[in-house]
Design a protein around this motif. Sequence first.
Motif, PDB file in Angstrom:
ATOM      1  N   LEU A 132       0.815  -1.216   0.000  1.00  0.00           N
ATOM      2  CA  LEU A 132       0.000   0.000   0.000  1.00  0.00           C
ATOM      3  C   LEU A 132       0.845   1.260   0.000  1.00  0.00           C
ATOM      4  CD1 LEU A 132      -2.795  -1.014   2.498  1.00  0.00           C
ATOM      5  CD2 LEU A 132      -2.845  -1.046   0.014  1.00  0.00           C
ATOM      6  N   LEU A 133       2.113   1.159   0.357  1.00  0.00           N
ATOM      7  CA  LEU A 133       2.992   2.321   0.304  1.00  0.00           C
ATOM      8  C   LEU A 133       3.206   2.787  -1.138  1.00  0.00           C
ATOM      9  CD1 LEU A 133       5.635   1.240   2.944  1.00  0.00           C
ATOM     10  CD2 LEU A 133       3.910   3.005   3.204  1.00  0.00           C
ATOM     11  N   ASN A 134       2.998   1.896  -2.096  1.00  0.00           N
ATOM     12  CA  ASN A 134       3.149   2.260  -3.499  1.00  0.00           C
ATOM     13  C   ASN A 134       2.018   3.144  -4.004  1.00  0.00           C
ATOM     14  OD1 ASN A 134       5.557   0.930  -3.921  1.00  0.00           O
ATOM     15  ND2 ASN A 134       4.548  -0.995  -4.367  1.00  0.00           N
ATOM     16  N   VAL A 179       3.187  14.394   8.230  1.00  0.00           N
ATOM     17  CA  VAL A 179       1.882  14.206   8.864  1.00  0.00           C
ATOM     18  C   VAL A 179       0.837  13.834   7.812  1.00  0.00           C
ATOM     19  CG1 VAL A 179       0.074  15.343  10.197  1.00  0.00           C
ATOM     20  CG2 VAL A 179       2.468  15.776  10.734  1.00  0.00           C
ATOM     21  N   VAL A 180       0.851  14.521   6.689  1.00  0.00           N
ATOM     22  CA  VAL A 180      -0.087  14.215   5.601  1.00  0.00           C
ATOM     23  C   VAL A 180       0.217  12.836   5.025  1.00  0.00           C
ATOM     24  CG1 VAL A 180      -0.843  14.926   3.301  1.00  0.00           C
ATOM     25  CG2 VAL A 180      -0.458  16.639   5.064  1.00  0.00           C
ATOM     26  N   PHE A 181       1.493  12.530   4.846  1.00  0.00           N
ATOM     27  CA  PHE A 181       1.897  11.233   4.324  1.00  0.00           C
ATOM     28  C   PHE A 181       1.405  10.098   5.214  1.00  0.00           C
ATOM     29  CE2 PHE A 181       4.865   7.686   4.145  1.00  0.00           C
ATOM     30  CZ  PHE A 181       4.905   7.427   2.786  1.00  0.00           C
ATOM     31  N   LEU A 182       1.619  10.220   6.515  1.00  0.00           N
ATOM     32  CA  LEU A 182       1.185   9.176   7.445  1.00  0.00           C
ATOM     33  C   LEU A 182      -0.335   9.080   7.516  1.00  0.00           C
ATOM     34  CD1 LEU A 182       3.757   9.614  10.341  1.00  0.00           C
ATOM     35  CD2 LEU A 182       3.637   7.769   8.672  1.00  0.00           C
ATOM     36  N   ALA A 183      -1.015  10.225   7.488  1.00  0.00           N
ATOM     37  CA  ALA A 183      -2.481  10.204   7.536  1.00  0.00           C
ATOM     38  C   ALA A 183      -3.052   9.493   6.308  1.00  0.00           C
ATOM     39  CB  ALA A 183      -3.016  11.626   7.625  1.00  0.00           C
ATOM     40  N   ILE A 184      -2.547   9.826   5.124  1.00  0.00           N
ATOM     41  CA  ILE A 184      -3.029   9.181   3.903  1.00  0.00           C
ATOM     42  C   ILE A 184      -2.688   7.703   3.912  1.00  0.00           C
ATOM     43  CG2 ILE A 184      -2.707   9.093   1.398  1.00  0.00           C
ATOM     44  CD1 ILE A 184      -2.467  12.131   1.473  1.00  0.00           C
ATOM     45  N   ASN A 185      -1.512   7.363   4.384  1.00  0.00           N
ATOM     46  CA  ASN A 185      -1.102   5.967   4.420  1.00  0.00           C
ATOM     47  C   ASN A 185      -1.962   5.148   5.389  1.00  0.00           C
ATOM     48  OD1 ASN A 185       0.380   3.819   3.658  1.00  0.00           O
ATOM     49  ND2 ASN A 185       2.250   4.453   4.661  1.00  0.00           N
ATOM     50  N   ILE A 186      -2.299   5.718   6.519  1.00  0.00           N
ATOM     51  CA  ILE A 186      -3.154   5.020   7.486  1.00  0.00           C
ATOM     52  C   ILE A 186      -4.578   4.892   6.941  1.00  0.00           C
ATOM     53  CG2 ILE A 186      -4.206   5.248   9.773  1.00  0.00           C
ATOM     54  CD1 ILE A 186      -1.435   6.407  10.647  1.00  0.00           C
ATOM     55  N   VAL A 221       6.835   5.274   8.394  1.00  0.00           N
ATOM     56  CA  VAL A 221       7.808   6.310   8.769  1.00  0.00           C
ATOM     57  C   VAL A 221       9.168   6.020   8.134  1.00  0.00           C
ATOM     58  CG1 VAL A 221       9.076   7.303  10.715  1.00  0.00           C
ATOM     59  CG2 VAL A 221       6.629   6.906  10.913  1.00  0.00           C
ATOM     60  N   ILE A 222       9.594   4.759   8.173  1.00  0.00           N
ATOM     61  CA  ILE A 222      10.872   4.394   7.543  1.00  0.00           C
ATOM     62  C   ILE A 222      10.823   4.655   6.049  1.00  0.00           C
ATOM     63  CG2 ILE A 222      12.380   2.434   6.996  1.00  0.00           C
ATOM     64  CD1 ILE A 222      11.615   1.308   9.772  1.00  0.00           C
ATOM     65  N   TYR A 223       9.728   4.285   5.408  1.00  0.00           N
ATOM     66  CA  TYR A 223       9.567   4.509   3.966  1.00  0.00           C
ATOM     67  C   TYR A 223       9.614   6.001   3.641  1.00  0.00           C
ATOM     68  CZ  TYR A 223       7.574   4.079  -0.710  1.00  0.00           C
ATOM     69  OH  TYR A 223       7.364   4.149  -2.055  1.00  0.00           O
ATOM     70  N   TYR A 224       8.963   6.814   4.468  1.00  0.00           N
ATOM     71  CA  TYR A 224       8.974   8.262   4.236  1.00  0.00           C
ATOM     72  C   TYR A 224      10.403   8.806   4.280  1.00  0.00           C
ATOM     73  CZ  TYR A 224       8.307  13.230   4.889  1.00  0.00           C
ATOM     74  OH  TYR A 224       8.387  14.581   4.756  1.00  0.00           O
ATOM     75  N   ILE A 230      10.734   9.210   0.287  1.00  0.00           N
ATOM     76  CA  ILE A 230      10.012  10.453   0.018  1.00  0.00           C
ATOM     77  C   ILE A 230      10.860  11.657   0.418  1.00  0.00           C
ATOM     78  CG2 ILE A 230       7.916  11.762   0.468  1.00  0.00           C
ATOM     79  CD1 ILE A 230       7.423   9.153  -1.035  1.00  0.00           C
ATOM     80  N   ASN A 231      11.488  11.592   1.563  1.00  0.00           N
ATOM     81  CA  ASN A 231      12.260  12.711   2.068  1.00  0.00           C
ATOM     82  C   ASN A 231      13.532  12.961   1.236  1.00  0.00           C
ATOM     83  OD1 ASN A 231      12.595  14.815   3.818  1.00  0.00           O
ATOM     84  ND2 ASN A 231      13.580  13.600   5.396  1.00  0.00           N
ATOM     85  N   ASP A 232      14.064  11.934   0.576  1.00  0.00           N
ATOM     86  CA  ASP A 232      15.286  12.088  -0.212  1.00  0.00           C
ATOM     87  C   ASP A 232      15.064  12.840  -1.514  1.00  0.00           C
ATOM     88  OD1 ASP A 232      16.687  10.792   1.711  1.00  0.00           O
ATOM     89  OD2 ASP A 232      16.656   8.840   0.713  1.00  0.00           O
ATOM     90  N   LYS A 233      13.826  12.900  -1.995  1.00  0.00           N
ATOM     91  CA  LYS A 233      13.559  13.522  -3.299  1.00  0.00           C
ATOM     92  C   LYS A 233      13.648  15.012  -3.252  1.00  0.00           C
ATOM     93  CE  LYS A 233      10.855   9.795  -5.062  1.00  0.00           C
ATOM     94  NZ  LYS A 233       9.600   9.352  -5.554  1.00  0.00           N
TER      95      LYS A 233
END
Length: 130
Positions: A22-24, A75-82, A120-123, A127-130
């Motif tokens: 689902l992270l994809n 925060v938005v990333f985690l909310a959407i992912n959850i 969080v690890i995936y972010y 995501i954070n590296d881009k």
Amino acid sequence: MILFLLDFLVYNFTSYNTYFILLNLMEKKYYKKLFFIGVILDFIILKTYFKNLLVIFILIVINKYLLNFNKKNIVVFLAINIINYQLFIVLSSIMNCNLSFLEINSIIVNNYLMHFIISVIYYYKFINDK
């Protein structure tokens, strides 16, 4: 595909269901891979013809049109992912005619912490590296 492989390994060797695929949903370039994974899940592994593919399609449409936020904020990333995680479990349970509220709730609660940590690890890795 690595997230799918991790899902498969964690599912077979532990008591958790992880749903890393689902992270994809966070990037549009992975939508074709998700359809391919849905076909593999439906026809080869689970033999539940078109059920997971339909759930993945619904999640892609929801992410494309309703949850179209800036995913660079954690925060938005985690909310959407959850939200994606919970929708996947609820829609899969409805498609498989498993309407027991307690069972759906237990699946969400049992795997919630692991999904949150991996998100969080995936972010921070991708995501954070881009």
